[in-house]
Scaffold this motif. Structure first.
Motif, PDB file in Angstrom:
ATOM      1  N   GLN A  52       0.928  -1.219  -0.041  1.00 47.97           N
ATOM      2  CA  GLN A  52      -0.237  -0.094  -0.027  1.00 47.97           C
ATOM      3  C   GLN A  52       0.861   1.217  -0.179  1.00 47.97           C
ATOM      4  O   GLN A  52       2.018   1.151   0.437  1.00 47.97           O
ATOM      5  N   ALA A  53       0.179   2.359  -0.529  1.00 44.72           N
ATOM      6  CA  ALA A  53       1.265   3.630  -0.551  1.00 44.72           C
ATOM      7  C   ALA A  53       1.525   3.831   0.833  1.00 44.72           C
ATOM      8  O   ALA A  53       2.555   4.343   1.071  1.00 44.72           O
ATOM      9  N   ARG A  54       0.799   3.801   1.788  1.00 43.71           N
ATOM     10  CA  ARG A  54       1.121   4.196   3.112  1.00 43.71           C
ATOM     11  C   ARG A  54       2.189   3.483   3.753  1.00 43.71           C
ATOM     12  O   ARG A  54       3.221   4.195   4.326  1.00 43.71           O
ATOM     13  N   GLU A  55       2.496   2.025   3.310  1.00 44.08           N
ATOM     14  CA  GLU A  55       3.644   1.147   3.604  1.00 44.08           C
ATOM     15  C   GLU A  55       4.832   1.836   2.811  1.00 44.08           C
ATOM     16  O   GLU A  55       6.058   1.936   3.566  1.00 44.08           O
ATOM     17  N   LEU A  56       4.695   2.250   1.608  1.00 49.71           N
ATOM     18  CA  LEU A  56       5.696   2.778   1.073  1.00 49.71           C
ATOM     19  C   LEU A  56       6.097   4.046   1.374  1.00 49.71           C
ATOM     20  O   LEU A  56       7.493   4.282   1.636  1.00 49.71           O
ATOM     21  N   ARG A  83      -4.043  -2.599  -7.584  1.00 47.74           N
ATOM     22  CA  ARG A  83      -5.088  -3.772  -7.299  1.00 47.74           C
ATOM     23  C   ARG A  83      -5.807  -3.394  -6.109  1.00 47.74           C
ATOM     24  O   ARG A  83      -5.374  -3.020  -5.039  1.00 47.74           O
ATOM     25  N   PRO A  84      -7.212  -3.853  -6.177  1.00 40.13           N
ATOM     26  CA  PRO A  84      -8.014  -3.893  -5.006  1.00 40.13           C
ATOM     27  C   PRO A  84      -7.506  -4.577  -3.808  1.00 40.13           C
ATOM     28  O   PRO A  84      -6.941  -5.502  -3.686  1.00 40.13           O
ATOM     29  N   ASP A  85      -7.522  -3.989  -2.628  1.00 36.49           N
ATOM     30  CA  ASP A  85      -7.377  -4.619  -1.252  1.00 36.49           C
ATOM     31  C   ASP A  85      -8.596  -5.187  -0.744  1.00 36.49           C
ATOM     32  O   ASP A  85      -9.336  -4.515  -0.446  1.00 36.49           O
ATOM     33  N   PRO A  86      -8.430  -6.394  -0.556  1.00 37.42           N
ATOM     34  CA  PRO A  86      -9.665  -7.231  -0.317  1.00 37.42           C
ATOM     35  C   PRO A  86     -10.278  -6.883   1.302  1.00 37.42           C
ATOM     36  O   PRO A  86     -11.321  -6.828   1.763  1.00 37.42           O
ATOM     37  N   SER A  87      -9.222  -6.408   2.137  1.00 38.31           N
ATOM     38  CA  SER A  87      -9.623  -6.262   3.603  1.00 38.31           C
ATOM     39  C   SER A  87      -9.620  -4.484   3.664  1.00 38.31           C
ATOM     40  O   SER A  87     -10.203  -4.331   4.808  1.00 38.31           O
ATOM     41  N   ASP A  88      -9.551  -3.764   2.920  1.00 40.17           N
ATOM     42  CA  ASP A  88      -9.887  -2.424   2.913  1.00 40.17           C
ATOM     43  C   ASP A  88     -10.465  -1.720   1.734  1.00 40.17           C
ATOM     44  O   ASP A  88      -9.293  -1.445   0.755  1.00 40.17           O
ATOM     45  N   PHE A  93      -3.495  -2.204  -3.515  1.00 34.53           N
ATOM     46  CA  PHE A  93      -2.364  -2.682  -3.382  1.00 34.53           C
ATOM     47  C   PHE A  93      -1.688  -2.318  -4.656  1.00 34.53           C
ATOM     48  O   PHE A  93      -2.145  -2.143  -5.844  1.00 34.53           O
ATOM     49  N   LEU A  94      -0.368  -1.946  -4.677  1.00 33.50           N
ATOM     50  CA  LEU A  94       0.496  -1.461  -5.778  1.00 33.50           C
ATOM     51  C   LEU A  94       1.415  -2.672  -6.201  1.00 33.50           C
ATOM     52  O   LEU A  94       2.086  -3.327  -5.310  1.00 33.50           O
ATOM     53  N   ALA A  95       1.513  -3.065  -7.467  1.00 36.15           N
ATOM     54  CA  ALA A  95       2.393  -4.011  -7.916  1.00 36.15           C
ATOM     55  C   ALA A  95       3.100  -3.718  -9.138  1.00 36.15           C
ATOM     56  O   ALA A  95       2.462  -2.668 -10.187  1.00 36.15           O
ATOM     57  N   VAL A  96       4.133  -3.971  -9.485  1.00 35.06           N
ATOM     58  CA  VAL A  96       5.003  -3.860 -10.863  1.00 35.06           C
ATOM     59  C   VAL A  96       4.279  -4.694 -11.876  1.00 35.06           C
ATOM     60  O   VAL A  96       4.194  -5.638 -11.668  1.00 35.06           O
ATOM     61  N   THR A  97       4.150  -3.952 -12.936  1.00 32.82           N
ATOM     62  CA  THR A  97       3.630  -4.523 -13.951  1.00 32.82           C
ATOM     63  C   THR A  97       4.686  -5.417 -14.888  1.00 32.82           C
ATOM     64  O   THR A  97       5.909  -5.037 -14.649  1.00 32.82           O
ATOM     65  N   PRO A  98       4.578  -5.943 -15.943  1.00 28.48           N
ATOM     66  CA  PRO A  98       5.516  -6.622 -16.867  1.00 28.48           C
ATOM     67  C   PRO A  98       6.505  -5.461 -17.455  1.00 28.48           C
ATOM     68  O   PRO A  98       7.719  -5.663 -17.489  1.00 28.48           O
TER      69      PRO A  98
END
Length: 155
Positions: A52-56, A83-88, A93-98
């Motif tokens: 998450q951005a907060r964690e980053l 990506r949607p965070d299922p718990s919030d 969630f942030l993920a690196v693309t190909p």
């Protein structure tokens, strides 16, 4: 300041100038990742399931607004996806693309080539000593500053 600290301060200035020179050359080549965003992309890539951005912001010790702008640029460039965070439901969630992984690989190759040329006359022990000393220096500065929590005050 004693002469040892003064000399170290000058070498630190040289190091910062060298990092700027690397960024300048990198930017002039028009690479997929803007030099100012490469570190952020690398941090996102370090998390296997996304972050998450907060964690980053906590991990990079940057202001959340700076992180948010960086993420927006990385998403716009197709290097990171949300990506949607299922718990919030409010968070993602942030993920690196190909494309982001390819850009990281290319950047790593470019920096690796520069470092290999720069350190061609160094022994493996000298390279290891530099790497260890820089890591220790970074950790000890954080300790000396009391893990400075004023996120971007030193920028």
């Amino acid at each position: 300041m004693d002469s040892t600290a003064g000399e170290l301060g000058l070498r630190l200035y040289d190091l910062v100038r060298t990092v700027r020179l690397l960024k300048q050359h990198r930017a002039e080549e028009g690479q997929a990742v803007a030099p100012g965003l490469l570190g952020m992309l690398m941090q996102i890539d370090k998390t296997s399931g996304g972050c998450q951005a907060r964690e980053l912001a906590q991990r990079t010790r940057l202001d959340p607004s700076t992180v948010s702008r960086s993420i927006a640029a990385l998403v716009a460039d197709g290097l990171v996806e949300r990506r949607p965070d299922p718990s919030d439901k409010r968070a993602s969630f942030l993920a690196v693309t190909p494309a982001g992984r390819a850009a990281l690989a290319e950047s790593s190759g470019w920096y690796g080539d520069v470092l290999r040329r720069a350190l061609a006359d160094w022994t493996p022990d000298e390279v290891d000593a530099l790497s260890g000393a820089l890591g220790r220096f970074a950790r000890d500065i954080e300790v000396a500053l009391g893990n400075h929590d004023n996120l971007e005050a030193a920028r």
